[in-house]
Design an enzyme around this catalytic site. Sequence first.
Site, PDB file in Angstrom:
ATOM      1  N   GLY A 137       0.848  -1.185   0.000  1.00 50.42           N
ATOM      2  CA  GLY A 137       0.000   0.000   0.000  1.00 50.42           C
ATOM      3  C   GLY A 137       0.884   1.234   0.000  1.00 50.42           C
ATOM      4  O   GLY A 137       1.931   1.256  -0.636  1.00 50.42           O
ATOM      5  N   CYS A 138       0.491   2.226   0.746  1.00 51.91           N
ATOM      6  CA  CYS A 138       1.264   3.470   0.825  1.00 51.91           C
ATOM      7  C   CYS A 138       2.657   3.190   1.370  1.00 51.91           C
ATOM      8  O   CYS A 138       2.809   2.557   2.416  1.00 51.91           O
ATOM      9  CB  CYS A 138       0.526   4.452   1.732  1.00 51.91           C
ATOM     10  SG  CYS A 138       1.426   5.979   2.013  1.00 51.91           S
TER      11      CYS A 138
END
Length: 176
Positions: A11-12
């Site tokens: 993800g991030c």
Amino acid sequence: MPKKIATVGGGCFWCTEAIFQEVQGVEKVVSGYTGGNAPGKPTYREVCSGLTGHAEVIQITFDSDIISYEEILTIFVTTHDPTTLNKQGADVGTQYRSSIFYNNKQQKEIAVKVIETLQPYFENPIVTTLEELTIFYPAEEYHQDYYNQNKEQNYCNFVITPKLAKFRKMYADKLK
């Protein structure tokens, strides 16, 4: 040589970077992009569009005399949701895919083993992709060491700080 490289996307990249900066044996963590097909070095804006095929990743330089690649991947898989396809929390798109980018056949085999070992602990299937690492592009400078530079921001307070607290509790024996 005990220095090794691991490249993962959960993800991030701000979240995964913050976690691995605290792991014993990790010498450097660089946020960046890989896995895409657009020509040239991608920018954050281009990657966020979802059109380049790149994933937000971190590249971890670690001392394999202190921590193994298998341990790195175990921490990775258990500190994000590897069961959601192209999604982590509110971040949606292929750029946020759960991914392990392997450097060689041995790393791929270890990644398969880690996923198989951890699968019984998850209710849903692990959908983490295994992709051969091609070119890693470091992200823009303002993305590096993001959490430590921006702890007061809402995203850091509401997303990264709770992840770090969970990580510190689960892996107290692995902290620097």
